[in-house]
Design a protein around this motif. Structure first.
Motif, PDB file in Angstrom:
ATOM      1  N   VAL A   1       0.845  -1.181   0.000  1.00 20.98           N
ATOM      2  CA  VAL A   1       0.000   0.000   0.000  1.00 20.98           C
ATOM      3  C   VAL A   1       0.885   1.236   0.000  1.00 20.98           C
ATOM      4  O   VAL A   1       1.840   1.333   0.766  1.00 20.98           O
TER       5      VAL A   1
ATOM      6  N   ILE B   1       0.772   5.415   0.524  1.00 21.73           N
ATOM      7  CA  ILE B   1      -0.037   6.482   1.112  1.00 21.73           C
ATOM      8  C   ILE B   1       0.649   7.804   0.818  1.00 21.73           C
ATOM      9  O   ILE B   1       1.840   7.966   1.068  1.00 21.73           O
TER      10      ILE B   1
ATOM     11  N   ILE C   1      -5.071   1.934   8.868  1.00 23.56           N
ATOM     12  CA  ILE C   1      -4.799   0.853   7.910  1.00 23.56           C
ATOM     13  C   ILE C   1      -3.989  -0.257   8.572  1.00 23.56           C
ATOM     14  O   ILE C   1      -4.256  -1.442   8.373  1.00 23.56           O
TER      15      ILE C   1
ATOM     16  N   THR D   1      -1.673  -0.323  -4.582  1.00 24.10           N
ATOM     17  CA  THR D   1      -2.877   0.401  -4.174  1.00 24.10           C
ATOM     18  C   THR D   1      -2.404   1.650  -3.463  1.00 24.10           C
ATOM     19  O   THR D   1      -1.546   1.579  -2.581  1.00 24.10           O
TER      20      THR D   1
ATOM     21  N   VAL E   1      -3.450   5.118  -1.346  1.00 27.51           N
ATOM     22  CA  VAL E   1      -4.432   5.892  -0.593  1.00 27.51           C
ATOM     23  C   VAL E   1      -4.019   7.360  -0.661  1.00 27.51           C
ATOM     24  O   VAL E   1      -2.922   7.722  -0.217  1.00 27.51           O
TER      25      VAL E   1
ATOM     26  N   THR F   1      -5.183   0.876  -8.232  1.00 30.93           N
ATOM     27  CA  THR F   1      -6.315   1.340  -7.439  1.00 30.93           C
ATOM     28  C   THR F   1      -5.939   2.556  -6.602  1.00 30.93           C
ATOM     29  O   THR F   1      -4.906   2.558  -5.930  1.00 30.93           O
TER      30      THR F   1
ATOM     31  N   ILE G   1      -7.553   5.113  -3.615  1.00 30.02           N
ATOM     32  CA  ILE G   1      -8.609   5.320  -2.623  1.00 30.02           C
ATOM     33  C   ILE G   1      -8.461   6.732  -2.089  1.00 30.02           C
ATOM     34  O   ILE G   1      -7.396   7.106  -1.582  1.00 30.02           O
TER      35      ILE G   1
ATOM     36  N   VAL H   1     -11.769   4.620   5.367  1.00 31.51           N
ATOM     37  CA  VAL H   1     -10.796   4.425   4.295  1.00 31.51           C
ATOM     38  C   VAL H   1      -9.979   3.167   4.546  1.00 31.51           C
ATOM     39  O   VAL H   1      -9.692   2.390   3.623  1.00 31.51           O
ATOM     40  N   ALA H   2      -9.602   2.941   5.802  1.00 36.03           N
ATOM     41  CA  ALA H   2      -8.862   1.720   6.144  1.00 36.03           C
ATOM     42  C   ALA H   2      -9.702   0.481   5.856  1.00 36.03           C
ATOM     43  O   ALA H   2      -9.190  -0.527   5.350  1.00 36.03           O
TER      44      ALA H   2
ATOM     45  N   GLN I   1     -12.087   0.210   3.634  1.00 35.66           N
ATOM     46  CA  GLN I   1     -12.158   0.035   2.183  1.00 35.66           C
ATOM     47  C   GLN I   1     -10.862  -0.547   1.645  1.00 35.66           C
ATOM     48  O   GLN I   1     -10.865  -1.425   0.774  1.00 35.66           O
ATOM     49  N   THR I   2      -9.738  -0.078   2.158  1.00 33.58           N
ATOM     50  CA  THR I   2      -8.441  -0.599   1.733  1.00 33.58           C
ATOM     51  C   THR I   2      -8.315  -2.076   2.050  1.00 33.58           C
ATOM     52  O   THR I   2      -7.849  -2.881   1.237  1.00 33.58           O
TER      53      THR I   2
END
Length: 263
Positions: A8, A10, A24, A70, A72, A93, A95, A214-215, A217-218
């Motif tokens: 991930v 960020i 997250i 992904t 964020v 992806t 977010i 958000v976490a 959804q991740t």
């Protein structure tokens, strides 16, 4: 790429997105996380939209180089001005964040909601669409207030005390006096001030932010939580500042801290 495919990334304008990183990590304890705080350009909230988008793209490129699959966008201003363009430009992806207007509209009893946010977030078309969808049709009222001192305080690691209480009193108390019973923390820096905000506005006022959502959804996207859980946190600002701030903001985490140049 192995585990890198499930890492991930960020991005944030500074250290505010660490509030999202904390959420997250609770839900994905084993996923590698790469964080870049663009502190050299912080805050984003008072910058032109074109500049916010350009910086968001530059940081995204570096996160992808680090292996993020992904990303964020842990900044409301960057989400408003860049996330759709990012989604159109990269086959990964993204977010985004947005002020928690929808859940606030369901919680308010007085019909008045206060939104504490950045100038860019409040002025953005995405925010006004949220109002058109969730506020105006329900006959609710929203009071907005941009809070530049909140970001400055968090970036300095000042989370409690008289200076914070003074800023909260200036920004939030007028909303409460105007009837707001629900306050939206519309910037990822602001949850770090939650304790003081709650103290000043009183226990009857509901505070909402979107970090946990958000976490969640991740976590739903990255169903396979594999890896060794390494966290790397990079700053485009001063490394010594990050080394000072990280244990204050994230006392439960360990991470590799580094300075990064992004032009």
């Amino acid at each position: 790429m192995g585990n890198l495919e499930k890492s991930v990334g960020i991005l944030d304008s500074g250290v505010g997105g660490l509030s999202v990183l904390l959420e997250i990590r609770k839900k994905l304890p084993n996923i590698p996380i790469h964080y870049i705080g663009d502190s050299a350009w912080c805050p984003y909230g008072n910058k032109p939209a074109e500049q916010i988008q350009a910086r968001s793209f530059a940081v995204t490129e570096r996160l992808i180089e680090m292996g993020a699959h992904t990303i964020v966008v842990a900044c409301n201003s960057a989400t408003i001005h860049a996330v759709e363009a990012l989604r159109a430009s990269y086959p990964i992806t993204f977010i985004g964040m947005e002020p928690a207007v929808k859940p606030a509209s369901k919680l308010t009893k007085t019909g008045t909601i206060g939104v504490l946010a950045t100038e860019a977030s409040i002025a953005g078309e995405k925010f006004h669409r949220l109002l058109q969808t969730h506020i105006h049709p329900n006959g609710l009222k929203v009071i907005t207030q941009h809070c530049p001192d909140f970001v400055t305080l968090v970036e300095r690691g000042v989370l409690t005390g008289a200076e914070v209480e003074d800023a909260v009193s200036r920004y939030a108390l007028p909303m409460v006096k105007a009837g707001a019973d629900t306050l939206v923390l519309g910037c990822t820096h602001y949850p770090f001030l939650r304790e003081t905000i709650q103290k000043v506005v009183g226990p009857s006022i509901q505070l909402i932010d979107t970090g946990e959502a958000v976490a969640r959804q991740t976590a739903s996207i990255l169903a396979l939580d594999r890896g060794h859980g390494e966290i790397s946190v990079h700053t485009t600002g001063n490394l010594a500042c990050l080394e000072h701030l990280f244990p204050i903001l994230c006392p439960s985490l360990s991470a590799n801290l580094a300075e990064i140049l992004i032009t």
